[in-house]
Design a protein around this motif. Structure first.
Motif, PDB file in Angstrom:
ATOM      1  N   GLY A  23       0.842  -1.182   0.000  1.00  0.00           N
ATOM      2  CA  GLY A  23       0.000   0.000   0.000  1.00  0.00           C
ATOM      3  C   GLY A  23       0.882   1.238   0.000  1.00  0.00           C
ATOM      4  O   GLY A  23       1.840   1.317   0.768  1.00  0.00           O
ATOM      5  N   ILE A  24       0.564   2.166  -0.887  1.00  0.00           N
ATOM      6  CA  ILE A  24       1.357   3.397  -1.004  1.00  0.00           C
ATOM      7  C   ILE A  24       0.413   4.592  -1.008  1.00  0.00           C
ATOM      8  O   ILE A  24      -0.473   4.689  -1.868  1.00  0.00           O
ATOM      9  N   ASP A  25       0.573   5.502  -0.044  1.00  0.00           N
ATOM     10  CA  ASP A  25      -0.168   6.764  -0.071  1.00  0.00           C
ATOM     11  C   ASP A  25       0.382   7.618  -1.205  1.00  0.00           C
ATOM     12  O   ASP A  25       1.568   7.543  -1.531  1.00  0.00           O
ATOM     13  N   ASN A  26      -0.472   8.418  -1.792  1.00  0.00           N
ATOM     14  CA  ASN A  26      -0.066   9.312  -2.884  1.00  0.00           C
ATOM     15  C   ASN A  26       0.589   8.553  -4.028  1.00  0.00           C
ATOM     16  O   ASN A  26       1.606   8.972  -4.571  1.00  0.00           O
ATOM     17  N   LEU A  27      -0.005   7.428  -4.388  1.00  0.00           N
ATOM     18  CA  LEU A  27       0.499   6.615  -5.488  1.00  0.00           C
ATOM     19  C   LEU A  27       0.405   7.404  -6.781  1.00  0.00           C
ATOM     20  O   LEU A  27      -0.643   7.979  -7.084  1.00  0.00           O
ATOM     21  N   PRO A  28       1.492   7.477  -7.559  1.00  0.00           N
ATOM     22  CA  PRO A  28       1.432   8.221  -8.816  1.00  0.00           C
ATOM     23  C   PRO A  28       0.414   7.610  -9.777  1.00  0.00           C
ATOM     24  O   PRO A  28       0.193   6.394  -9.762  1.00  0.00           O
ATOM     25  N   ALA A  29      -0.203   8.451 -10.606  1.00  0.00           N
ATOM     26  CA  ALA A  29      -1.182   7.966 -11.584  1.00  0.00           C
ATOM     27  C   ALA A  29      -0.535   6.975 -12.544  1.00  0.00           C
ATOM     28  O   ALA A  29      -1.151   5.997 -12.950  1.00  0.00           O
ATOM     29  N   VAL A  30       0.699   7.248 -12.908  1.00  0.00           N
ATOM     30  CA  VAL A  30       1.436   6.363 -13.814  1.00  0.00           C
ATOM     31  C   VAL A  30       2.644   5.819 -13.070  1.00  0.00           C
ATOM     32  O   VAL A  30       3.492   6.576 -12.611  1.00  0.00           O
ATOM     33  N   MET A  31       2.674   4.515 -12.937  1.00  0.00           N
ATOM     34  CA  MET A  31       3.812   3.859 -12.274  1.00  0.00           C
ATOM     35  C   MET A  31       4.852   3.487 -13.318  1.00  0.00           C
ATOM     36  O   MET A  31       4.503   3.108 -14.441  1.00  0.00           O
ATOM     37  N   PRO A  32       6.133   3.574 -12.964  1.00  0.00           N
ATOM     38  CA  PRO A  32       7.159   3.082 -13.879  1.00  0.00           C
ATOM     39  C   PRO A  32       6.977   1.572 -14.056  1.00  0.00           C
ATOM     40  O   PRO A  32       6.470   0.899 -13.147  1.00  0.00           O
ATOM     41  N   PRO A  33       7.361   1.025 -15.203  1.00  0.00           N
ATOM     42  CA  PRO A  33       7.164  -0.403 -15.433  1.00  0.00           C
ATOM     43  C   PRO A  33       7.924  -1.283 -14.436  1.00  0.00           C
ATOM     44  O   PRO A  33       7.493  -2.367 -14.094  1.00  0.00           O
ATOM     45  N   ARG A  34       9.064  -0.805 -13.975  1.00  0.00           N
ATOM     46  CA  ARG A  34       9.862  -1.527 -12.984  1.00  0.00           C
ATOM     47  C   ARG A  34      10.325  -0.554 -11.917  1.00  0.00           C
ATOM     48  O   ARG A  34      10.562   0.610 -12.205  1.00  0.00           O
ATOM     49  N   PHE A  35      10.452  -1.066 -10.710  1.00  0.00           N
ATOM     50  CA  PHE A  35      10.909  -0.229  -9.610  1.00  0.00           C
ATOM     51  C   PHE A  35      11.562  -1.122  -8.568  1.00  0.00           C
ATOM     52  O   PHE A  35      11.530  -2.347  -8.672  1.00  0.00           O
ATOM     53  N   THR A  36      12.149  -0.519  -7.548  1.00  0.00           N
ATOM     54  CA  THR A  36      12.813  -1.263  -6.483  1.00  0.00           C
ATOM     55  C   THR A  36      11.991  -1.181  -5.208  1.00  0.00           C
ATOM     56  O   THR A  36      11.582  -0.101  -4.794  1.00  0.00           O
ATOM     57  N   LEU A  37      11.764  -2.336  -4.595  1.00  0.00           N
ATOM     58  CA  LEU A  37      11.084  -2.439  -3.314  1.00  0.00           C
ATOM     59  C   LEU A  37      12.144  -2.657  -2.245  1.00  0.00           C
ATOM     60  O   LEU A  37      12.922  -3.609  -2.323  1.00  0.00           O
ATOM     61  N   LEU A  38      12.213  -1.743  -1.286  1.00  0.00           N
ATOM     62  CA  LEU A  38      13.177  -1.851  -0.186  1.00  0.00           C
ATOM     63  C   LEU A  38      12.502  -2.583   0.960  1.00  0.00           C
ATOM     64  O   LEU A  38      11.468  -2.138   1.463  1.00  0.00           O
ATOM     65  N   LEU A  39      13.059  -3.708   1.364  1.00  0.00           N
ATOM     66  CA  LEU A  39      12.428  -4.559   2.370  1.00  0.00           C
ATOM     67  C   LEU A  39      12.914  -4.309   3.788  1.00  0.00           C
ATOM     68  O   LEU A  39      12.358  -4.863   4.736  1.00  0.00           O
ATOM     69  N   THR A  40      13.950  -3.513   3.944  1.00  0.00           N
ATOM     70  CA  THR A  40      14.446  -3.160   5.268  1.00  0.00           C
ATOM     71  C   THR A  40      14.479  -1.644   5.388  1.00  0.00           C
ATOM     72  O   THR A  40      14.595  -0.937   4.381  1.00  0.00           O
ATOM     73  N   ARG A  41      14.381  -1.169   6.600  1.00  0.00           N
ATOM     74  CA  ARG A  41      14.323   0.285   6.828  1.00  0.00           C
ATOM     75  C   ARG A  41      15.542   1.005   6.242  1.00  0.00           C
ATOM     76  O   ARG A  41      15.446   2.101   5.723  1.00  0.00           O
ATOM     77  N   ASN A  42      16.717   0.357   6.306  1.00  0.00           N
ATOM     78  CA  ASN A  42      17.927   1.003   5.787  1.00  0.00           C
ATOM     79  C   ASN A  42      18.166   0.699   4.299  1.00  0.00           C
ATOM     80  O   ASN A  42      19.148   1.141   3.733  1.00  0.00           O
ATOM     81  N   GLY A  43      17.279  -0.069   3.672  1.00  0.00           N
ATOM     82  CA  GLY A  43      17.404  -0.355   2.247  1.00  0.00           C
ATOM     83  C   GLY A  43      18.424  -1.414   1.906  1.00  0.00           C
ATOM     84  O   GLY A  43      18.748  -1.621   0.738  1.00  0.00           O
ATOM     85  N   ALA A  44      18.939  -2.115   2.916  1.00  0.00           N
ATOM     86  CA  ALA A  44      19.979  -3.107   2.661  1.00  0.00           C
ATOM     87  C   ALA A  44      19.460  -4.302   1.862  1.00  0.00           C
ATOM     88  O   ALA A  44      20.185  -4.867   1.055  1.00  0.00           O
ATOM     89  N   VAL A  45      18.200  -4.697   2.077  1.00  0.00           N
ATOM     90  CA  VAL A  45      17.614  -5.810   1.328  1.00  0.00           C
ATOM     91  C   VAL A  45      16.540  -5.235   0.421  1.00  0.00           C
ATOM     92  O   VAL A  45      15.655  -4.514   0.872  1.00  0.00           O
ATOM     93  N   ARG A  46      16.625  -5.543  -0.864  1.00  0.00           N
ATOM     94  CA  ARG A  46      15.729  -4.960  -1.855  1.00  0.00           C
ATOM     95  C   ARG A  46      15.362  -5.975  -2.918  1.00  0.00           C
ATOM     96  O   ARG A  46      16.059  -6.960  -3.101  1.00  0.00           O
ATOM     97  N   ARG A  47      14.256  -5.717  -3.615  1.00  0.00           N
ATOM     98  CA  ARG A  47      13.804  -6.578  -4.704  1.00  0.00           C
ATOM     99  C   ARG A  47      13.465  -5.707  -5.905  1.00  0.00           C
ATOM    100  O   ARG A  47      12.814  -4.678  -5.754  1.00  0.00           O
ATOM    101  N   ALA A  48      13.883  -6.132  -7.073  1.00  0.00           N
ATOM    102  CA  ALA A  48      13.434  -5.515  -8.314  1.00  0.00           C
ATOM    103  C   ALA A  48      12.029  -6.039  -8.573  1.00  0.00           C
ATOM    104  O   ALA A  48      11.767  -7.238  -8.451  1.00  0.00           O
ATOM    105  N   CYS A  49      11.080  -5.149  -8.903  1.00  0.00           N
ATOM    106  CA  CYS A  49       9.677  -5.533  -9.060  1.00  0.00           C
ATOM    107  C   CYS A  49       9.048  -4.884 -10.279  1.00  0.00           C
ATOM    108  O   CYS A  49       9.553  -3.889 -10.800  1.00  0.00           O
ATOM    109  N   LYS A  50       7.912  -5.452 -10.691  1.00  0.00           N
ATOM    110  CA  LYS A  50       7.053  -4.804 -11.671  1.00  0.00           C
ATOM    111  C   LYS A  50       5.619  -4.933 -11.184  1.00  0.00           C
ATOM    112  O   LYS A  50       5.286  -5.848 -10.421  1.00  0.00           O
TER     113      LYS A  50
END
Length: 76
Positions: free
Chosen positions: A26-53
């Motif tokens: 869930g994202i507040d203020n979700l942009p009307a157009v999402m980029p086709p791919r983005f990065t999901l940060l799974l830890t508060r400091n961003g150390a663990v991340r996933r490439a997503c679409k």
């Protein structure tokens, strides 16, 4: 809490559900157009991340498909 990197900006999101192949966020203020791919940060400091679409969208909730295993920020 988790976060996403959209257009080089970090936005906080709520991780509602996660599996090996995807997540529901869930994202507040979700942009009307999402980029086709983005990065999901799974830890508060961003150390663990996933490439997503985006797999689906309903209001401010996204279903995302993960494009590979979790990565460590040190490898980027």
């Amino acid at each position: 809490l988790a976060a996403v990197i959209l257009n080089e900006k970090i936005s906080e999101c709520v991780l509602l559900d996660i599996s090996a192949g995807g997540a529901r966020i869930g994202i507040d203020n979700l942009p009307a157009v999402m980029p086709p791919r983005f990065t999901l940060l799974l830890t508060r400091n961003g150390a663990v991340r996933r490439a997503c679409k985006v797999a689906w969208r309903s209001g401010s909730t996204l279903g995302v498909q993960c494009l590979g295993p979790p990565s460590d920020a040190k490898t980027h």
